[in-house]
Design a protein around this motif. Sequence first.
Motif, PDB file in Angstrom:
ATOM      1  N   UNK A 193       0.789  -1.420  -0.129  1.00 13.38           N
ATOM      2  CA  UNK A 193       0.086  -0.045  -0.040  1.00 13.38           C
ATOM      3  C   UNK A 193       0.631   1.347  -0.180  1.00 13.38           C
ATOM      4  N   UNK A 194       1.872   1.284   0.757  1.00 10.64           N
ATOM      5  CA  UNK A 194       2.797   2.265   0.827  1.00 10.64           C
ATOM      6  C   UNK A 194       3.356   2.532  -0.369  1.00 10.64           C
ATOM      7  N   UNK A 195       3.730   1.606  -1.007  1.00 14.99           N
ATOM      8  CA  UNK A 195       4.616   1.839  -2.394  1.00 14.99           C
ATOM      9  C   UNK A 195       3.415   2.110  -3.486  1.00 14.99           C
ATOM     10  N   UNK A 196       2.227   1.514  -3.436  1.00 17.78           N
ATOM     11  CA  UNK A 196       1.474   1.807  -4.526  1.00 17.78           C
ATOM     12  C   UNK A 196       0.586   3.220  -4.382  1.00 17.78           C
ATOM     13  N   UNK A 197       0.528   3.532  -3.088  1.00 14.67           N
ATOM     14  CA  UNK A 197      -0.379   4.580  -2.805  1.00 14.67           C
ATOM     15  C   UNK A 197       0.185   5.504  -1.767  1.00 14.67           C
ATOM     16  N   UNK A 198       1.321   5.933  -2.299  1.00 15.22           N
ATOM     17  CA  UNK A 198       2.191   6.899  -1.113  1.00 15.22           C
ATOM     18  C   UNK A 198       1.407   8.003  -0.940  1.00 15.22           C
ATOM     19  N   UNK A 199       0.640   8.736  -1.900  1.00 17.59           N
ATOM     20  CA  UNK A 199      -0.177   9.968  -1.478  1.00 17.59           C
ATOM     21  C   UNK A 199      -1.279   9.612  -0.471  1.00 17.59           C
ATOM     22  N   UNK A 200      -1.735   8.270  -0.518  1.00  7.72           N
ATOM     23  CA  UNK A 200      -2.894   7.857   0.314  1.00  7.72           C
ATOM     24  C   UNK A 200      -2.098   7.889   1.611  1.00  7.72           C
ATOM     25  N   UNK A 201      -1.143   7.229   1.652  1.00  5.51           N
ATOM     26  CA  UNK A 201      -0.360   6.872   3.112  1.00  5.51           C
ATOM     27  C   UNK A 201      -0.098   8.156   3.767  1.00  5.51           C
ATOM     28  N   UNK A 202       0.486   9.273   3.000  1.00  2.00           N
ATOM     29  CA  UNK A 202       1.162  10.444   3.559  1.00  2.00           C
ATOM     30  C   UNK A 202      -0.171  11.050   4.224  1.00  2.00           C
ATOM     31  N   UNK A 203      -1.524  11.115   3.557  1.00  2.00           N
ATOM     32  CA  UNK A 203      -2.553  11.556   4.037  1.00  2.00           C
ATOM     33  C   UNK A 203      -3.209  11.006   5.250  1.00  2.00           C
ATOM     34  N   UNK A 204      -2.962   9.514   5.377  1.00  3.59           N
ATOM     35  CA  UNK A 204      -3.418   8.941   6.454  1.00  3.59           C
ATOM     36  C   UNK A 204      -2.675   9.052   7.735  1.00  3.59           C
ATOM     37  N   UNK A 205      -1.345   8.962   7.505  1.00  7.28           N
ATOM     38  CA  UNK A 205      -0.460   9.246   8.866  1.00  7.28           C
ATOM     39  C   UNK A 205      -0.536  10.988   9.339  1.00  7.28           C
ATOM     40  N   UNK A 206      -1.029  11.712   8.415  1.00 10.78           N
ATOM     41  CA  UNK A 206      -1.163  13.043   9.215  1.00 10.78           C
ATOM     42  C   UNK A 206      -2.280  13.110   9.999  1.00 10.78           C
ATOM     43  N   UNK A 207      -2.205  14.124  10.902  1.00 13.45           N
ATOM     44  CA  UNK A 207      -3.320  14.315  11.790  1.00 13.45           C
ATOM     45  C   UNK A 207      -4.594  14.867  11.087  1.00 13.45           C
ATOM     46  N   UNK A 208      -5.838  14.051  11.151  1.00 12.70           N
ATOM     47  CA  UNK A 208      -6.764  14.252  10.615  1.00 12.70           C
ATOM     48  C   UNK A 208      -7.700  15.514  11.457  1.00 12.70           C
ATOM     49  N   UNK A 209      -8.018  16.536  10.758  1.00 16.98           N
ATOM     50  CA  UNK A 209      -8.821  17.676  11.616  1.00 16.98           C
ATOM     51  C   UNK A 209     -10.357  17.330  11.217  1.00 16.98           C
ATOM     52  N   UNK A 210     -10.715  16.393  10.491  1.00 17.12           N
ATOM     53  CA  UNK A 210     -12.095  16.058  10.358  1.00 17.12           C
ATOM     54  C   UNK A 210     -12.672  15.118  11.323  1.00 17.12           C
ATOM     55  N   UNK A 211     -13.380  15.459  11.770  1.00 21.82           N
ATOM     56  CA  UNK A 211     -14.300  14.401  12.992  1.00 21.82           C
ATOM     57  C   UNK A 211     -15.150  13.420  12.084  1.00 21.82           C
ATOM     58  N   UNK A 212     -14.789  12.100  12.118  1.00 19.83           N
ATOM     59  CA  UNK A 212     -15.585  11.329  11.514  1.00 19.83           C
ATOM     60  C   UNK A 212     -15.221   9.954  12.038  1.00 19.83           C
ATOM     61  N   UNK A 213     -16.285   8.945  11.849  1.00 21.57           N
ATOM     62  CA  UNK A 213     -16.212   7.577  12.518  1.00 21.57           C
ATOM     63  C   UNK A 213     -15.151   6.983  12.267  1.00 21.57           C
ATOM     64  N   UNK A 214     -14.644   7.294  10.941  1.00 21.46           N
ATOM     65  CA  UNK A 214     -13.334   6.578  10.392  1.00 21.46           C
ATOM     66  C   UNK A 214     -12.091   7.378   9.980  1.00 21.46           C
ATOM     67  N   UNK A 215     -12.268   8.561  10.608  1.00 23.83           N
ATOM     68  CA  UNK A 215     -11.357   9.549  10.156  1.00 23.83           C
ATOM     69  C   UNK A 215     -10.021   9.594  10.499  1.00 23.83           C
ATOM     70  N   UNK A 216      -9.142   8.764  11.485  1.00 26.30           N
ATOM     71  CA  UNK A 216      -8.020   8.794  11.875  1.00 26.30           C
ATOM     72  C   UNK A 216      -7.103   7.503  11.605  1.00 26.30           C
TER      73      UNK A 216
END
Length: 200
Positions: free
Chosen positions: A93-116
């Motif tokens: 996943x890290x290799x194939x979706x580096x942008x996605x992984x970067x987004x996931x590991x940052x703190x999420x300011x959005x409160x959602x049931x699956x948001x962190x």
Amino acid sequence: MTGEERRQQLLDVARSLFAEKGFDGASVEEIAHRAKVSKPVVYEHFGGKEGVYAVVVDREMHNLLTQMTTALTEEDAHPRLLLERAAAALLDYVEGSADGFRILVRASPVASSTGTFSSLLNDIASQVESILGVQFSLRGYDPKLAALYSQALVGMVALTGQWWLDSRKPSKDEVAAHLVNLSWNGLSHLEEAPDLREKH
């Protein structure tokens, strides 16, 4: 362009922008500019930056959780093989979706049931816990400790994935092999009642 195609285009642009600049550094204006649309188009589809960010995060979490779940589904597989598959799935996943992984590991300011990222890791750790619980019981260890060990294993793999995201050396397979080596060889020699040599 259909409405669905436009929505996907905005998500792709926003995903790239959030990975590059983070939530705080991105703006609706820049999403619209990069997508060559007006700001109202972004607002129409997502209601604002928080809305598009929530969709991007939810999609990435779903993709990673699906890969990890698939790696851990063969219940009768040897535990070492499951560990290898889980480490490889995260690094894939890290290799194939580096942008996605970067987004996931940052703190999420959005409160959602699956948001962190933390909640995602807890979902994965729950799956690992059930596998470890069975293995602990078979080996005469307290299955209640499976939760502790699953958190440790998942945390180790996730933090290594964060490091490897930017490093990319050694190779993905070598990183996975070292993760498995450390965790498996450590786990295969568990003490039944571990204790600190020196009390603090």
